[in-house]
Design a protein around this motif. Structure first.
Motif, PDB file in Angstrom:
ATOM      1  N   SER A 100      31.109  -0.272  26.767  1.00 17.77           N
ATOM      2  CA  SER A 100      31.896   0.820  26.202  1.00 17.77           C
ATOM      3  C   SER A 100      30.958   2.014  26.059  1.00 17.77           C
ATOM      4  N   ILE A 101      31.294   3.140  26.725  1.00 19.20           N
ATOM      5  CA  ILE A 101      30.405   4.292  26.775  1.00 19.20           C
ATOM      6  C   ILE A 101      31.102   5.493  26.140  1.00 19.20           C
ATOM      7  N   ALA A 102      30.451   6.064  25.141  1.00 23.33           N
ATOM      8  CA  ALA A 102      30.967   7.253  24.459  1.00 23.33           C
ATOM      9  C   ALA A 102      30.115   8.458  24.823  1.00 23.33           C
ATOM     10  N   VAL A 103      30.787   9.580  25.130  1.00 23.09           N
ATOM     11  CA  VAL A 103      30.105  10.820  25.500  1.00 23.09           C
ATOM     12  C   VAL A 103      30.441  11.886  24.452  1.00 23.09           C
ATOM     13  N   PHE A 104      29.417  12.485  23.875  1.00 19.02           N
ATOM     14  CA  PHE A 104      29.580  13.568  22.899  1.00 19.02           C
ATOM     15  C   PHE A 104      29.183  14.877  23.590  1.00 19.02           C
ATOM     16  N   GLU A 105      30.075  15.876  23.494  1.00 16.29           N
ATOM     17  CA  GLU A 105      29.829  17.167  24.137  1.00 16.29           C
ATOM     18  C   GLU A 105      30.038  18.295  23.129  1.00 16.29           C
ATOM     19  N   VAL A 106      29.315  19.388  23.312  1.00 18.31           N
ATOM     20  CA  VAL A 106      29.440  20.569  22.466  1.00 18.31           C
ATOM     21  C   VAL A 106      29.870  21.748  23.338  1.00 18.31           C
ATOM     22  N   GLY A 107      30.905  22.404  22.916  1.00 23.33           N
ATOM     23  CA  GLY A 107      31.375  23.567  23.667  1.00 23.33           C
ATOM     24  C   GLY A 107      32.179  23.149  24.876  1.00 23.33           C
ATOM     25  N   ALA A 162      22.446  -3.211  35.499  1.00 25.15           N
ATOM     26  CA  ALA A 162      21.827  -4.519  35.271  1.00 25.15           C
ATOM     27  C   ALA A 162      20.318  -4.372  35.148  1.00 25.15           C
ATOM     28  N   GLY A 163      19.772  -5.032  34.131  1.00 28.18           N
ATOM     29  CA  GLY A 163      18.346  -4.991  33.892  1.00 28.18           C
ATOM     30  C   GLY A 163      17.913  -3.884  32.961  1.00 28.18           C
ATOM     31  N   ARG A 164      18.805  -2.958  32.660  1.00 28.94           N
ATOM     32  CA  ARG A 164      18.483  -1.875  31.739  1.00 28.94           C
ATOM     33  C   ARG A 164      19.073  -2.163  30.367  1.00 28.94           C
ATOM     34  N   THR A 165      18.455  -1.611  29.369  1.00 35.96           N
ATOM     35  CA  THR A 165      19.009  -1.711  28.020  1.00 35.96           C
ATOM     36  C   THR A 165      20.102  -0.655  27.864  1.00 35.96           C
ATOM     37  N   PRO A 166      20.973  -0.793  26.865  1.00 36.61           N
ATOM     38  CA  PRO A 166      21.984   0.247  26.643  1.00 36.61           C
ATOM     39  C   PRO A 166      21.376   1.628  26.448  1.00 36.61           C
ATOM     40  N   GLY A 167      20.239   1.731  25.762  1.00 36.97           N
ATOM     41  CA  GLY A 167      19.595   3.030  25.578  1.00 36.97           C
ATOM     42  C   GLY A 167      19.092   3.612  26.877  1.00 36.97           C
ATOM     43  N   ALA A 170      22.026   4.871  28.850  1.00 36.22           N
ATOM     44  CA  ALA A 170      22.556   6.108  28.263  1.00 36.22           C
ATOM     45  C   ALA A 170      21.744   7.316  28.717  1.00 36.22           C
ATOM     46  N   ARG A 171      20.428   7.194  28.781  1.00 32.88           N
ATOM     47  CA  ARG A 171      19.597   8.323  29.217  1.00 32.88           C
ATOM     48  C   ARG A 171      19.845   8.662  30.689  1.00 32.88           C
ATOM     49  N   VAL A 172      20.105   7.636  31.517  1.00 33.07           N
ATOM     50  CA  VAL A 172      20.390   7.889  32.927  1.00 33.07           C
ATOM     51  C   VAL A 172      21.695   8.658  33.065  1.00 33.07           C
ATOM     52  N   ILE A 173      22.719   8.256  32.311  1.00 33.84           N
ATOM     53  CA  ILE A 173      24.006   8.948  32.385  1.00 33.84           C
ATOM     54  C   ILE A 173      23.887  10.373  31.844  1.00 33.84           C
ATOM     55  N   GLU A 174      23.131  10.559  30.779  1.00 32.09           N
ATOM     56  CA  GLU A 174      22.920  11.906  30.243  1.00 32.09           C
ATOM     57  C   GLU A 174      22.283  12.817  31.294  1.00 32.09           C
ATOM     58  N   GLY A 175      21.323  12.264  32.031  1.00 36.42           N
ATOM     59  CA  GLY A 175      20.690  13.059  33.079  1.00 36.42           C
ATOM     60  C   GLY A 175      21.664  13.481  34.152  1.00 36.42           C
ATOM     61  N   GLY A 176      22.644  12.608  34.466  1.00 32.20           N
ATOM     62  CA  GLY A 176      23.625  12.962  35.474  1.00 32.20           C
ATOM     63  C   GLY A 176      24.664  13.947  35.000  1.00 32.20           C
ATOM     64  N   LEU A 177      24.847  14.085  33.682  1.00 33.57           N
ATOM     65  CA  LEU A 177      25.858  15.000  33.136  1.00 33.57           C
ATOM     66  C   LEU A 177      25.295  16.353  32.741  1.00 33.57           C
ATOM     67  N   LYS A 178      24.006  16.501  32.690  1.00 36.57           N
ATOM     68  CA  LYS A 178      23.420  17.735  32.154  1.00 36.57           C
ATOM     69  C   LYS A 178      23.796  18.962  32.964  1.00 36.57           C
ATOM     70  N   SER A 179      23.913  18.824  34.253  1.00 32.00           N
ATOM     71  CA  SER A 179      24.266  19.986  35.085  1.00 32.00           C
ATOM     72  C   SER A 179      25.743  20.325  35.034  1.00 32.00           C
ATOM     73  N   GLN A 185      25.550  13.999  24.950  1.00 31.70           N
ATOM     74  CA  GLN A 185      24.896  12.870  24.302  1.00 31.70           C
ATOM     75  C   GLN A 185      25.725  11.621  24.618  1.00 31.70           C
ATOM     76  N   VAL A 186      25.064  10.551  25.059  1.00 29.27           N
ATOM     77  CA  VAL A 186      25.756   9.332  25.508  1.00 29.27           C
ATOM     78  C   VAL A 186      25.306   8.155  24.659  1.00 29.27           C
ATOM     79  N   VAL A 187      26.271   7.349  24.250  1.00 33.36           N
ATOM     80  CA  VAL A 187      26.002   6.109  23.512  1.00 33.36           C
ATOM     81  C   VAL A 187      26.642   4.956  24.287  1.00 33.36           C
ATOM     82  N   VAL A 188      25.828   3.988  24.704  1.00 38.23           N
ATOM     83  CA  VAL A 188      26.309   2.814  25.458  1.00 38.23           C
ATOM     84  C   VAL A 188      26.318   1.608  24.525  1.00 38.23           C
ATOM     85  N   THR A 189      27.451   0.948  24.458  1.00 39.62           N
ATOM     86  CA  THR A 189      27.603  -0.236  23.609  1.00 39.62           C
ATOM     87  C   THR A 189      27.957  -1.437  24.484  1.00 39.62           C
ATOM     88  N   LEU A 190      27.298  -2.543  24.232  1.00 34.76           N
ATOM     89  CA  LEU A 190      27.592  -3.786  24.954  1.00 34.76           C
ATOM     90  C   LEU A 190      28.785  -4.441  24.282  1.00 34.76           C
TER      91      LEU A 190
END
Length: 395
Positions: A100-107, A162-167, A170-179, A185-190
Motif C-alpha cells: 500500500s503506497i501513499a503519496v503526499f503532494e504540496v501544491g 523485491a529485495g528492497r525495504t519499504p523505505g 519509497a525513495r526510488v518512487i520519490e525520485g521518479g515523481l520529482k520531475s 513524499q512517499v510512504v510504502v506499507t507492507l
C-alpha cells in the motif's frame, strides 16, 4: 545257624540305578517336549553362532565401555539446517507481497485534488495536474509484487521492489515523481507479507501461515504463535523442512536444549507430529506387553522395572537382553559390522552382578526397543512337575 542267603529283592535293588537313569532321561525328554515362549540364555548364544542368525545380530555384554559407546551416539539436532540458510532481512519486500503506497503532494497534485482544487492542463498534451492550496494525500492500495519482483507505479513505470525495504522503495518512487510533482513524499506499507512467512502444520492448535518479523522468531516462538501442541511434548516431534533437507527432534528435547531452538527463515515448514513412543517386553516377565515411554527420558533400569522385573519362578536374571538397531557410529565404536539399515544388537545385562544396576541407569530406552528376559533352565522342570501334580492331584 544257617548262613544268610540273598533275599528275593536283591536283583531288584541292583536294577534300581538303571531304572532311575531311564526315568531321569524320560523326564528330560519330556521337559524338552514342553512348549515354551522364551529362549534360554544358551539358546540365544547358539542362535548368534548358527544359521538361525540370518540378520547378523550381535550379543554385547553391558559394560562401562559399552555404555560409553552407546551414549556417544550423535543426538537428534536441528543445527545442521543452519548451514542451508541464514535469516535474511525480514523487512525486505518479496515476491507476492501486497503493498500500500501513499503519496503526499504540496501544491501541484498528480493523483487527486482536495475539495476546491483547480485543474491545470498542459496544452502540449503533457500530464495534467491539480493545483491545491494545501497538501494532498493519495493512497494506492493492492499493489502486488509480481513474479519478476517488480511493481508498476503511475507516472514512474516499472520499479524493482523485491529485495528492497519499504523505505528504500519509497525513495526510488520519490525520485521518479520529482520531475512531475512538487516535493512529493512517499510512504510504502507492507500490507500483506507472503514472502517472509513460515508454514506451521500438524498437531498444533492453529495451523497456518505465520509471518516472520524483525524480531527474527525462533522455532519455539512460532510454535507458541500457532497455539502450541495439542498433545504432550514428550510424545510430540517437531519436524523442520528447509529447502530439500528435513530434521526433527522431540519437542521436550527442544525445550530442554535451547541451542536447538534455531532461528527460522522464510519458506521453512514446521510440522508437529504426535507419535507415542513405546518399548515391548517379552519373555519371563510378569506380562508380555507394549509399554509406553510416557516421560521424556526412561532409563534401562526404569524400563525393566516397568515390566515388573524378571519373574522369580521362571526367569534367568543373568540374561536380560536389550534388543535394538544401532546406527553406524555406535556400531563402529563397538567393533561391529555396519549395516545399511542399522546393526542389530542384543545387549546382555546380568542382574546378578550388582555393578550392572548402576550401568542400567546410564542407558536410555528408545522408541521400538525390545526387552527380552530369558527363561531359566529350571522353567520346563517346574512345568513338568506342575503337569504331573495336576494329573495325580485327583487321585
Amino acid at each position: 545257624m544257617m548262613p544268610s542267603r540273598p533275599g528275593p529283592n536283591l536283583p531288584l535293588r541292583r536294577r534300581m540305578p538303571s531304572r532311575v537313569l531311564l526315568l531321569c532321561t524320560a523326564l528330560l525328554q519330556a521337559c524338552s517336549a514342553l512348549p515354551t515362549s522364551t529362549p534360554q540364555e544358551r539358546q540365544v548364544f547358539e542362535a548368534e553362532r548358527t544359521a538361525a542368525n540370518s540378520i547378523g545380530f550381535h550379543i554385547v555384554d553391558l559394560q562401562p565401555e559399552t555404555v560409553a559407546a552407546i551414549n556417544m551416539a550423535p543426538p537428534e539436532t536441528l543445527r545442521a539446517l543452519d548451514a542451508l540458510g541464514r535469516p535474511r532481512r525480514m523487512d525486505a519486500i518479496g515476491v507476492g507481497d501486497m503493498l500500500s503506497i501513499a503519496v503526499f503532494e504540496v501544491g501541484t497534485s498528480l493523483f487527486g485534488a482536495a475539495s476546491g482544487g483547480e485543474t491545470q492542463g498542459d496544452s502540449g498534451g503533457g500530464v495534467a495536474s491539480v493545483i491545491t492550496p494545501g497538501a494532498a494525500r493519495h493512497t494506492i492500495p493492492g499493489l502486488q509484487v509480481d513474479a519478476s519482483g517488480n511493481i508498476t507505479f503511475p507516472y514512474v513505470g516499472r520499479v524493482r521492489a523485491a529485495g528492497r525495504t519499504p523505505g528504500e522503495l519509497a525513495r526510488v518512487i520519490e525520485g521518479g515523481l520529482k520531475s512531475k510533482s512538487t516535493d512529493p513524499q512517499v510512504v510504502v506499507t507492507l500490507a500483506t507479507n507472503l514472502s517472509s512467512t513460515v508454514i506451521v502444520s500438524g498437531d498444533v492448535e492453529k495451523p497456518g501461515r505465520v509471518p516472520l518479523t524483525l524480531g527474527h522468531e525462533r522455532l519455539l516462538d512460532i510454535i507458541a504463535v500457532a497455539g502450541g501442541p495439542k498433545k504432550p511434548d514428550y510424545d510430540t516431534f517437531v519436524q523442520v523442512t528447509r529447502r530439500n533437507a528435513t530434521s526433527r527432534i522431540l519437542l521436550q528435547t527442544l525445550v530442554q536444549q535451547p541451542q536447538q531452538d534455531i532461528m527460522l527463515v522464510p519458506g521453512d515448514r514446521v510440522q508437529l507430529i504426535y507419535k507415542p513412543r513405546s518399548f515391548t517386553a517379552f519373555g519371563a516377565t510378569q506380562k508380555v506387553e507394549q509399554i509406553p515411554l510416557s516421560t521424556g527420558a526412561v532409563t534401562l533400569a526404569e524400563g525393566i522395572a516397568r515390566t515388573g522385573g524378571p519373574a522369580n519362578d521362571r526367569a534367568d536374571a543373568n540374561a536380560v537382553f536389550l534388543v535394538r538397531y544401532e546406527g553406524p557410529d555406535v556400531a563402529r565404536r563397538l567393533g561391529l559390522e555396519v549395516q545399511p539399515a542399522g546393526t542389530p544388537v542384543m545387549y546382555r545385562v546380568d542382574l546378578m552382578n550388582p555393578t550392572n544396576y548402576f550401568l542400567t541407569t546410564k542407558v536410555a530406552m528408545r522408541d521400538q526397543d525390545v526387552l527380552l528376559i530369558a527363561s531359566a533352565r529350571t522353567d520346563q522342570i517346574y512345568k513338568l512337575f506342575g503337569l504331573v501334580s495336576q494329573f495325580f492331584l485327583p487321585l
